[in-house]
Enzyme design. Sequence first.
Site, PDB file in Angstrom:
ATOM      1  N   GLY A   1     132.710-103.126 -14.384  1.00  0.00           N
ATOM      2  CA  GLY A   1     131.659-102.360 -13.727  1.00  0.00           C
ATOM      3  C   GLY A   1     131.339-101.114 -14.525  1.00  0.00           C
ATOM      4  CD  GLU A   2     133.958 -97.612 -16.074  1.00  0.00           C
ATOM      5  OE1 GLU A   2     134.314 -97.316 -17.231  1.00  0.00           O
ATOM      6  OE2 GLU A   2     134.599 -97.278 -15.053  1.00  0.00           O
TER       7      GLU A   2
END
Length: 341
Positions: free
Chosen positions: A306-307
């Site tokens: 993610g991120e």
Amino acid sequence: MSDAMSSPFDDIRRLITTMPGPDEAAVEAVQARDRQLTKPAGSLGRLERIAEWLAAWQAKPTPTVDRPLVCVFAASHGVTAKGVSAFPSEVNRQMLENFAAGGAAINQICAAYGLGFKVFDLAIDMPTGDITEADAMDEKSCVATMAFGMEAIAGGTDLLAIGEMGIGNTTIAAAIYTALYGGSAEHWVGRGTGVDDEGLKRKVAAVEAAIAHHNASLKDPLEVLRRLGGREIAAMAGAILAARLQRIPVILDGYVATSAAAVLHAIHPSTIDHCIAGHLSAEGAHQDVLTRIGKVPLLVLGMRLGEGSGAALAAGLVKAAAAVHRDMATFGQAGVSERLS
């Protein structure tokens, strides 16, 4: 419908009807230049298609990636109380501090590729409703969060990569996919941050409970978003819409970020034509989702962080595609003989 009977979601639906389409003249200009570059036709494969995609949605015969930007939206989720994550919810605030200190993976990727980076705290200390027993958001706050996402790119960019951070949000994404596409919760649920077998069972049970609780109201994709989604997903959906209106191509990150695009695709498939999938996540049934929304990932690296990490890596490829198209010599400039007819 009269103004007295209209809802905040009606404004989103009207906005979608005003979105610009691709600039075919810009694409033709890219193709014409490509035929003159010092290489065999088609030899750069998908990099050539990326240059065309940039031109189509930037409406530029010479596409640019001079101001690429990665936007990460961070939020928290009430469903974490059901034990769906391997990490406690306080990690949300701690990771925001890590981003600010430059210590996260996304910080290093952005630095390596010369990408701008912004993080947006979406009331991270105030979880959305537990979707197993309540709405995540009401309609007004959902639209307001989408509007916040639209404002996130106000500083200007020519390529947007979107990502997220929020403990519990792979459960949220799995619930959205189950609502949009049907099938069993087990099909859509993955291990997220690394839950064990018992944690995986809790995730499946949470998604099943959420679908059962909201089942009567899940025919409208925007209702799916507000009832089952999170603030980061609503904000990413808003950013995608704003990018389209401002002619900014978008790179989607992984499993959770794609859920924002999936909601918009369910409203009308062409809504996300200006988006490409940065990578194939190892989380859940991401490949199934990408197939349904018609996206082929640029990278397959087994990532599930993610991120915005996969989208940022893909932005490096997009930068390279633009640079190759712009700066390669033509046959005439290089004095290289063209192909015999």
